[in-house]
Structure formats: C-alpha cells, structure tokens
Design an enzyme around this catalytic site. Structure first.
Site, short mmCIF file in Angstrom:
data_model
loop_
_atom_site.label_atom_id
_atom_site.label_comp_id
_atom_site.label_asym_id
_atom_site.label_seq_id
_atom_site.Cartn_x
_atom_site.Cartn_y
_atom_site.Cartn_z
N THR A 186 1.23 -13.10 10.84
CA THR A 186 2.06 -12.79 11.89
C THR A 186 2.44 -13.65 13.14
O THR A 186 3.91 -13.92 13.12
CB THR A 186 1.37 -11.75 12.47
N ARG A 205 0.79 -1.27 0.02
CA ARG A 205 -0.18 -0.15 0.22
C ARG A 205 1.30 1.84 0.00
O ARG A 205 0.00 2.45 -0.44
CB ARG A 205 -0.99 -0.10 0.92
N GLU A 227 -13.00 -9.83 16.14
CA GLU A 227 -12.15 -8.57 15.13
C GLU A 227 -13.41 -7.67 14.76
O GLU A 227 -15.36 -8.59 14.81
CB GLU A 227 -12.50 -9.38 14.23
#
Length: 457
Positions: A79, A16, A155
């Site tokens: 991760t 990005r 989330e």
C-alpha cells in the site's frame, strides 16, 4: 480551509474474488465499487483525485473516465508503494491528502468529511479512520494515549493479550499532511516477510519523529467493510440496499417490503410513489410522483412520468409518460417512447416504438419498429410484422386508427388517420385515411361436409 487531495488505491487484482472482472469493478447496487468511492469523494471539497491503477488499468479508466487522474502501479509491492506512485502528481503540494481503498464502497462522504475536519482542526500529521469492532480478531488495534492521540497501531498477530482486548480497529483509511506523507514514504522499508512497503509504517515513522497522529472513530462499523471476496460483496450489497431503500422512504416513497425490493444507487423516485414487493429498479431510472411499481416488476434505465402504474412487467431503456397503465405481464423493450395516458395491457410487447397519447394495446400484441399516433386502438392479437429476414421496417399508424383483433401489419406500411382495419386482416399496402381495410379470405361454408367426412371414414 486547507487544500485537499485524495489518493484512491485501485491497483489490486483481487485474487480472492476468483473472477475475470477486476475487483474494484465488481458492482454494488449497480455501480462499480470504486465508482462509489469516487462519487463519495467528489462530495467533499477535494481539489485533485488521483487513482492508483494496476491490474485492469484500461478497464478501470474506461469506467471512471475523466472523473480523476491516474497513476500506474506496475508491480503491486504494498500500500505504501501504491501511494508512492502519486508522488509526481502531489509531492510538492501543501494540504491534506485522503488515502482510501477502492474496495470500500460503503464509507460515506459524511464520514470522510468528519475524518478530514478532525485532522485539520487537530493540526495532526496523520489521522486514522477507526471503528469499534465487537469481534476485532484479525484487525490491527489502535492504541491511544491519555490525550486521545494515537500511540501506535499493533497488528493482531503481534498484539499482547491486553492489546487484543482493545476493540478500536484500523480501517485502512487515512488522512495525511501531504508533504509529511511523501517525506515519510521515502523512509518506509520493505524488510518484512512479504517484502512489501506498508502504509501503516508511515504512522510509526511520524510518531518516531514526534508528530501528532490522531484517529476518528466512525459510529458505523459496517461502512468500513472492505470487499475482498464474493461473501463480502454480498454483504456490501445488503448494506447498500438497505441504505438506499431507507433514503427513498425518508424522501417520501412507500416501499411495502424493503427486504424484497432492490433499487440501484442512481435511481430517482418521486414522493408518494409506491414500490410493491419483488420489484427491481436499476440503472439511471427516474420515476415521477404518485406512481405504482410492482409487484414483481423490473425497470432499467427508464424515465417514467407521474401517476403511472407498472404492474408485474419489465421495462428497459425507454421513455414512459404520465398516467400510463402498463401490465400485468407487459414487456417494454429499449428505445420505446410511451406517451401520456397510454394503456399497455397483459402480454403486450413494445419495441423501439412511439406510442402516442391516449392510445392502447390492451392484450396479446407485438408493436415493434412503429410510430403509433394518438387515440389509436390496437386489438387483441395484432402485430406489426417488422422483419423480413434481413432488415427491420417501420409501421406508421396515424391518429384515431382502429386496428381489429388478430391483424398483421406487414411493414413498411402506413395506416392513415382515422382508418379502420377489419379483424383478421393481413395488411400489406397503405390504408387511406378514414378507409375500412379488409384483407382476409372470403368465408365459405360447405353444407354437410362433416357428415360426408365421417361417412368416407
């Protein structure tokens, strides 16, 4: 105190950012963001720092040098997978492991220490760094039980309306019991839409095993900012700039207009110095006390003595002494050594030159590849002619020399102690001590020449 370790996640390419430069190497206030993280971690009592690298591994190692150990994540599979790469370095060790992302340059060492201390004092297996977000949309919510421990992380997309009303969010920075971390990592699954291994799953595994999971909430939401694109990069710059400027002001530096003053992270400024608007101070610059910098001045990696004023000028990679006056509109190029009580005036350029104590070039001169002694006066429009088209050559101007206006000193040449050079001279040979050198054509006046010129036309 427990043994402490740190794992820094710096393997992502950062698509990005839309950049040829790998994400964690983008600078914030003059320093790569991952270097900020390393520097903050080094303020803690950390025994071992392991940085997980992937995209741009060689460049990251080149920047960070021997400040940490490295492990390679060849494939970016999440991760948790990234932390797994540190297994060889840390798996058998007892203690606490801090896991932090290399794109979070604003998290302060004090916050990291508070997180570690809470983790160790509570004897938790995991502790999450959280923050209060007024607009928590998109963030994972941290839900606590009656004892204040973490019940779960949910989330945003999976949260109920009641859970979405919670404003405590997961920042992605954690502390773990090191042995519990690597045991839980072996149980993390990649059965999800992205087929990746996620570190928050370790929290759920530890909770399911009945372990204590706590959270430390920072008071400053801004410091948890993760830099994923150029917009966030500019936000981090502004936050860091404000932090740096405020630190200097609290240390006794006057910054007239902090909003228009840019000071990079490693700059040192002595007390009672004044920074005028529009100034940029960069690199490894060290500025003494009682200095005046600006307005509209750029300084990069210069060491500047006390009592010096640099106005509307630029100086790079040079030594500048005490009680020096530079500017306006002067240019100090790299490898210059400007000694005490020197005056460099308007439209003077100094390059790779020693300029001795008490000497001055007040205006419109170029002094390059030169050794200028003490108490030398260089007149307006004078230059050292240092380049023959192939090589640079040295000009030596010894103590107490007077160089008249519009003089050309064609190097290599030496003007010995106490000599005078007449205005308008082009000096191609050495000038002896105490001599007057005149090197210009004799003046000839042709009477009535203009009248004849007009008559012939």
């Amino acid at each position: 105190m427990n043994n402490r370790f740190a794992v820094i996640l710096a393997a992502g390419q950062g698509t990005r950012m839309k950049s040829k430069l790998y994400k964690v190497l983008h600078p914030v206030c003059g320093k790569p963001m991952v270097q900020h993280v390393i520097d903050h971690v080094k303020e803690l009592k950390i025994e071992e720092i392991v940085t997980v690298i992937g995209h741009g591994a060689e460049k990251v190692q080149e920047v960070l040098g021997d400040s940490c150990e490295y492990v390679l994540q060849e494939q970016q599979l999440g991760t948790a997978h990234a932390v797994m790469q540190a297994e060889g370095a840390l798996v058998s060790k007892k203690g606490t492991t801090l896991v932090i992302c290399g794109d979070t340059p604003l998290i302060k060492a004090e916050t990291m220490e508070a997180l570690l201390s809470l983790h160790e004092d509570s004897k938790a297996k995991a502790t999450i760094l959280t923050a209060h977000a007024e607009n928590p949309a998109g963030y994972g919510r941290v839900l606590r039980n009656e004892q204040g421990n973490v019940e779960k992380i949910v989330e945003h997309k999976d949260a109920s309306a009641e859970e979405r009303a919670v404003k405590e969010i997961n920042t992605g920075t954690y502390c773990f019991d090191n042995e519990a971390l690597f045991a839980a990592l072996k149980k993390v699954s990649n059965e999800n839409a992205q087929n990746e291994y996620y570190l928050p799953d370790v929290i759920e595994i530890l909770k399911a095993e009945g372990e204590i999971v706590t959270a430390f909430q920072t008071e400053d939401f801004e410091e948890t900012l993760g830099v994923n694109d150029r917009v966030a990069l500019s936000q981090a710059e502004q936050i860091m700039k404000k932090r740096i400027n405020e630190a200097h002001m609290r240390n006794g530096v006057t910054i007239i207009d902090p909003s228009s003053t840019y000071i990079e992270a490693d700059v040192i400024i002595g007390r009672d110095s004044i920074i005028q608007p529009g100034s940029m101070i960069k690199g490894q610059s060290v500025i003494g006390e009682d200095c005046l910098i600006g307005p509209n001045t750029e300084i990069s990696s210069c060491e500047i003595g006390s009592g010096t004023a640099i106005r509307q000028s630029a100086a790079y990679d040079s030594q500048i002494g005490s009680d020096v006056q530079i500017g306006p509109f002067a240019h100090i190029r790299p490898e210059s050594d400007i000694q005490d009580e020197v005056k460099i005036g308007n439209f003077v350029e100094i390059k790779k030159a020693v300029f001795g104590k008490g000497s001055k070039a007040s205006h419109l001169s170029y002094i390059g590849d030169a050794e200028v002694g003490q108490n030398v006066n260089i007149g307006c429009g004078s230059i050292t002619v240092n380049y023959d088209g192939k090589k640079k050559h040295l000009t030596k101007i010894e103590d107490d020399v007077f160089i008249g206006c519009n003089s050309n000193l064609v190097a290599p040449v030496t003007i010995a102690k106490g000599a005078y050079v007449a205005a308008g001279s082009t000096i191609t040979q050495d000038v002896p001590a105490e001599a007057l050198s005149v090197a210009r054509a004799r003046q000839v006046n042709k009477e009535d020449y203009v009248k004849k010129l007009k008559f012939n036309n």
